[in-house]
Design an enzyme around this catalytic site. Structure first.
Site, PDB file in Angstrom:
ATOM      1  N   SER A 569       0.849  -1.190   0.000  1.00  0.00           N
ATOM      2  CA  SER A 569       0.000   0.000   0.000  1.00  0.00           C
ATOM      3  C   SER A 569       0.886   1.240   0.000  1.00  0.00           C
ATOM      4  CB  SER A 569      -0.870  -0.054   1.241  1.00  0.00           C
ATOM      5  OG  SER A 569      -1.303   1.231   1.571  1.00  0.00           O
ATOM      6  N   TYR A 582      -1.169  -1.451  10.203  1.00  0.00           N
ATOM      7  CA  TYR A 582      -1.227  -1.813   8.788  1.00  0.00           C
ATOM      8  C   TYR A 582       0.042  -1.358   8.072  1.00  0.00           C
ATOM      9  CZ  TYR A 582      -3.143  -2.003   3.999  1.00  0.00           C
ATOM     10  OH  TYR A 582      -3.361  -2.272   2.674  1.00  0.00           O
TER      11      TYR A 582
END
Ligand SMILES: [Zn+2]
Length: 684
Positions: A569, A582
């Site tokens: 990401s 995350y």
């Protein structure tokens, strides 16, 4: 073999045909063609053909006698009226006056006499059907017939089995020459039921669809009875040494049967595999492996699918994989040299000008394990395996009643390199990922599904892995190729191992992995519970590591490089507040990607990542979009376009970035950014 004609079904076909204007004869022609085509003991994959002599109306409504003949390459099992083009019969019959004719001239005459100029090409056996006078004609490559005619004394055996019911036509290359010889023998001998075509197949004829079909069944039954009565029994025990599993053997076979592209450094010509085990294959391999190794097709039609010889490999004894791998690579190299010599010498014999097909095997025999069909796609591999199984059965039966004998190598070459046979494969242009195998994790999600589709459309065979296998199966529907959905939990090492073993067993190996499964956890890093952080690492780091490790093991066994692609990401480079659980795992994933690039570059395995942001998906749901847009005082549309280009980024954009990385053979340790422009997340 029993007749599968059912009177009520036949009546039904005639009644339904009448509704669409089909004459009863044509409806029944379709019915028995499908009966023949759906029995693999008679016909395989587009082989065989049937015809009907009838009348048609041309554009000026004039009644003309025509031959309705199966189109070249059409599948008899699913035949429709449009697959039986109508050709004016008189001009075809006139060709009896001609001794030879060039293929292209014959095809031009056939096409010029089609009632519908847009109809497909008639079967290569059209002239055999045109010259014989019968209303209905059926032609198959029935296995039992081949076992009795693929013999040095095939003619004698036929006389013994069929008496005067079938006349014997010695082998001649399919096409015009065979048709001329067949009609001459028919007129001389006047057999009642049909012809056997030496080392090729059988023809039956008659006045009705049923009579012709049942003559085929009768003749094949006579051959079956003969084999049952006269066949020697071999004492075979298949309980031998324990082999390695297919999942371990297949990547070695696949790697050995690949070819380095001489034009593009790092590129390989690869094949997909289809495995067949089972008692009949194993016992035939044990009883006849030396005869099978000599090769020789059972009917010339098979040449384009299986080549003339298989690749015979040693037994892959458990615990001795290294020795098996070495022997396999040597055998494959010898196969290629043999094929090249075969091509060169026969190309010279015919005056040159033929274009050499790839020299890789299409059938690999592995005693004690089974056989592999090989092809440029899964579909082609399945066809090669189907034909190989039939070939083994026919050769086995032939050896039981005598001695199997195929056509000569020269005849074989003439068929394999006959343009009309090649045409059956279609004028296929290879797609960029033809022969390659992709696995994508998180395949039921938006990015996973878009990636699976993009790769399938680029010619790859695709395995869709997801926790939710039903959803993955749904995503697989209609994407093209022969996709396989597999249940896989990337947080479970056993599940990942099992999924990759299934991919290797089903397709033969792996070339590209898109490691995409992920989920976002949040929490302020100084206060977040360790449990949350561990959960995120379990999925967003270790999940990728397990997948990459399983894939690399297979890639190394193949020895043809490979490509690992990770979905990192933008959080990996540009952390967001309270997204530590995350983002930190994704940052570790970025480091993992680089480590694979470093450690496996020398093996030709590339490792890259896509850095994507703000895609509508399970990680960024419509609800989240609404709440975030609101919090920033933006419309949802403006929120999604909040980047330098002012464009919304989609799952398809990410899929295309993965595809680009898979094709960029000189690129490794790369991060491709797909976020519409975000300077804070820019890599440099
Ligand atoms: Zn044929």
């Amino acid at each position: 073999m029993k007749s599968r004609w059912v009177e009520s079904e036949a009546a039904d076909v005639v009644a339904r045909g009448a509704e669409t204007g089909l004459e009863p004869d044509l409806a029944l022609r379709l019915y028995t063609t499908r009966l023949l085509g759906s029995d693999s003991k008679l016909v395989l994959h587009g082989g065989g053909n049937t015809s009907l002599k009838t009348f048609a109306r041309d554009r000026l409504a004039q009644k003309i006698e025509v031959l309705r003949i199966k189109a070249s390459g059409a599948d008899m099992a699913t035949i429709e009226a449009r697959d039986l083009p109508a050709v004016r019969l008189a001009p075809l019959r006139d060709l009896r006056a001609v001794e030879t004719i060039a293929d292209e001239d014959l095809l031009a005459i056939e096409r010029a006499n089609l009632i519908d100029p847009a109809a497909p090409n008639p079967s290569v056996e059209v002239m055999l059907h045109a010259f014989l006078p019968h209303t209905f004609i059926d032609h198959t490559h029935a296995g039992a017939i081949l076992s009795v005619i693929d013999q040095p004394d095939g003619e004698k055996k036929c006389a013994e089995i069929f008496g005067g019911r079938l006349a014997f036509v010695p082998y001649f290359m399919p096409g015009f020459g065979l048709a001329r010889r067949a009609i001459a023998i028919f007129e001389q001998q006047r057999p009642s039921d049909g012809l056997t075509l030496g080392k090729h197949g059988i023809v039956t004829f008659g006045d009705s669809a049923r009579q012709t079909y049942e003559r085929m069944i009768d003749m094949v039954s006579l051959a079956e009875d003969f084999i049952a009565r006269n066949g020697r029994l071999y004492a075979v025990t298949t309980a031998g040494r324990q082999p390695e599993p297919v999942a371990a053997v297949a990547p070695i076979v696949r790697g050995a049967c690949s070819q380095q592209d001489e034009m593009v450094e790092g590129a390989w010509r690869r094949l997909v595999l289809d495995f067949r085990g089972g008692e009949p294959v194993l016992s035939a391999l044990q009883a006849h492996s030396s005869r099978l190794a000599e090769g020789g097709v059972v009917t010339p039609d098979h040449a384009i699918r299986t080549k003339n010889w298989p690749l015979l490999l040693p037994h892959p004894a458990a615990g001795k994989l290294e020795g098996f791998a070495q022997a396999t690579r040597e055998a494959a190299r010898a196969f290629v040299i043999h094929y090249r010599n075969y091509f060169a010498s026969h190309n010279e014999r015919v005056g040159g000008g033929k274009h050499e097909l790839d020299p890789l095997p299409r059938v690999a025999l592995v005693p004690g394990l089974g056989l592999f069909g090989l092809g440029r796609s899964k579909r082609d591999a399945v066809i090669a395996a189907d034909i190989a199984e039939e070939w083994i059965a026919v050769v086995g039966d032939a050896e039981r009643i005598g001695q199997f004998e195929s056509i000569s190598e020269a005849d074989m070459f003439d068929c394999e390199y006959w343009p009309l046979e090649q045409a059956k494969l279609g004028m296929r242009k290879d797609l960029p990922l033809a022969g390659q195998i992709l696995a994508v994790t998180g395949a039921a999600g938006a990015i996973g599904a878009a990636t699976a589709k993009a790769f399938a459309q680029a010619g790859a065979e695709v395995a869709l892995l997801d926790l939710d296998v039903a959803a993955a199966r749904e995503r697989a529907t209609g994407i093209g190729g022969s996709p396989l959905a597999i249940a896989c939990d990337v947080t479970d090492a056993g599940s990942v191992c099992a999924a990759f073993a299934e991919i290797a067993t089903h397709f033969g190996g792996i070339d590209v992995v898109v490691s995409n499964a992920g989920a976002a956890w949040q929490g302020r890093i100084g206060e977040v519970e360790e449990e949350i952080l561990r959960k995120s690492f379990e999925l967003n780091f270790y999940g990728h590591q397990r997948v990459a490790q399983a894939a690399v093991k297979i890639m190394l066994a193949q020895g043809t490089g490979g490509c690992l692609l990770f979905n990192v990401s933008k959080q990996a480079v540009n952390p967001g507040p309270n997204f530590g659980p995350y983002g930190i795992a994704k940052a570790a994933l970025l480091a993992l990607m680089r480590q694979y690039a470093l450690d496996y570059g020398a093996d030709g395995i590339r490792s890259n990542a896509v850095n994507a942001d703000r895609i509508r998906s399970g990680l960024l749901t419509e609800e989240m979009i609404a709440s975030r847009a609101k919090a920033r005082g933006l419309s949802e549309k403006d929120y999604m376009r909040g980047n330098l280009l002012g464009r919304e980024v989609t799952a398809d954009d990410v899929a295309r970035a993965f595809l680009h990385q898979a094709l960029a053979l000189k690129t490794t340790a790369d991060v491709t950014t797909v976020d519409g422009g975000n300077i804070a997340a820019a890599m440099r």
